[in-house]
Design an enzyme around this catalytic site. Structure first.
Site: not given
Length: 373
Positions: A30, A115, A165
């Protein structure tokens, strides 16, 4: 197929084909991407499905089953609005490279949970890129499609995302995570077949998004870049002696450096465990990552901490927050026979605090982008 029916109704003809591209969840790594580090995401079972046909007049028409009444037809690509900019931006990025993409009719159907931070935008970019690559016989490799998707999002939509991504959506493989070097863009699939071990990743969507998220994300990036400058290295990925580096830094720069360097080590440790088939042993690495994000990078929040802690108390082998921070989702490594107890423990912890209940999604690594019809 719903998307084919929608295409026929919208455009009065048959699509030339149907393609699918998945979203992703990040297993480990991360905030390492913009520090030229390592990440270990995997493709999820949900994504974007697109029925597409080429056009010869330069016009791009787009519609989505998730946005009824918002069909758009543009010959000036800059006129695209809202969600359509992610799809139209791919055409823009391809044309900007001199590729002969004359136009397209596109109908999209998506099932990425809203979300939850599972990258529906990258799925949309990659499904359109793959369809156009096939229809116009462009001959682009998968990582090139990912770069085009990233360019569309960075320079057309205006979102400064990394390439993780899009690369995961383009390169994902069923039963595998994707080990990606964000500097060289070298990648390789890593076995992560949870089903054979009777396990799954449980995604816990807290449903919260704290207002400071966007500004704090930019601040973390600036702190990392400043720390690298003080240490005289191109990026924090290049720190080889952490103890010596920490002695030269103070305050937030010291903490951010500790997280990035150790998080890169955790990605490599997890790759080693997975290649050895030790799936059940990665829980401790997940836990260590969350503690580092909570204490050194300081991007967690009460809702994420409670989700992680209560999941572990409920029987998860490990858990951590995933994504940019200050809300969004946590992930937990859970045996199939402990899913109900983990879910119950998290729900009870939220109820005790008067918080709205989170939502849960079970995920195992899915295949990357592909033509399905």
């Amino acid at each position: 197929m719903r998307v084919v029916d929608a295409f026929r109704e919208a455009y009065g003809t048959e699509p030339a084909g149907v393609w699918h591209a998945p979203g992703r969840v990040n297993l480990m790594g991360e905030h390492t991407d913009y520090n030229d580090g390592f990440v270990l995401p995997f493709a999820v079972p949900w994504g974007a499905t697109a029925a597409v046909a080429p056009r010869t007049d330069g016009v791009v028409r787009v519609m989505s089953l998730q946005a009824p009444g918002e069909s758009q037809a543009v010959d000036d690509l800059d006129e695209a609005r809202g969600w359509a900019r992610y799809a139209v931006g791919v055409v823009w990025a391809m044309r900007d490279r001199g590729l002969p993409v004359k136009g397209a009719d596109v109908a999209v159907d998506g099932d990425v949970p809203q979300g939850a931070g599972l990258s529906s935008s990258a799925a949309l970019e990659i499904v359109v890129a793959l369809a156009l690559n096939d229809l116009y016989d462009l001959g682009l490799e998968r990582m090139e499609l990912a770069r085009i998707g990233q360019r569309a999002e960075n320079d057309f939509v205006g979102m400064p995302c990394g390439i993780m991504d899009q690369a995961t959506s383009a390169l994902g493989r069923e039963g595998h995570a994707l080990f990606l070097d964000c500097r060289s863009l070298a990648s390789r699939p890593i076995p992560f077949d949870l089903s054979t071990h009777g396990m799954r990743i449980l995604i816990i969507n807290t449903g919260v998004h704290h207002e400071l998220a966007d500004g704090q994300y930019a601040k973390r990036r600036q702190e990392c870049e400043s720390a690298a400058k003080h240490l005289g290295v191109p990026a924090l990925r290049d720190v080889t002696d952490l103890a010596a580096a920490l002695q030269r830094l103070t305050g937030p720069e010291r903490d951010r450096t500790q997280h990035i360097v150790t998080e890169n080590h955790r990605v490599e440790a997890m790759v080693g465990l997975l290649r050895a088939g030790a799936v059940q042993e990665i829980g401790a690495v997940l836990n260590a990552s969350h503690i580092s994000m909570r204490d050194q990078f300081q991007i967690s929040c009460a809702e994420l901490d409670v989700a992680v802690e209560s999941a572990i108390k409920g029987g998860a082998r490990g858990a951590r927050m995933t994504g940019g921070g200050f809300g969004g989702s946590a992930i937990a490594l859970v045996a199939d026979d402990r899913v109900d107890s983990v879910r119950a423990r998290v729900l009870a912890a939220y109820e005790e605090r008067g918080w709205a209940p989170p939502t849960f999604y079970s995920a195992t690594p899915a295949a990357g982008a592909r033509r399905i019809r």
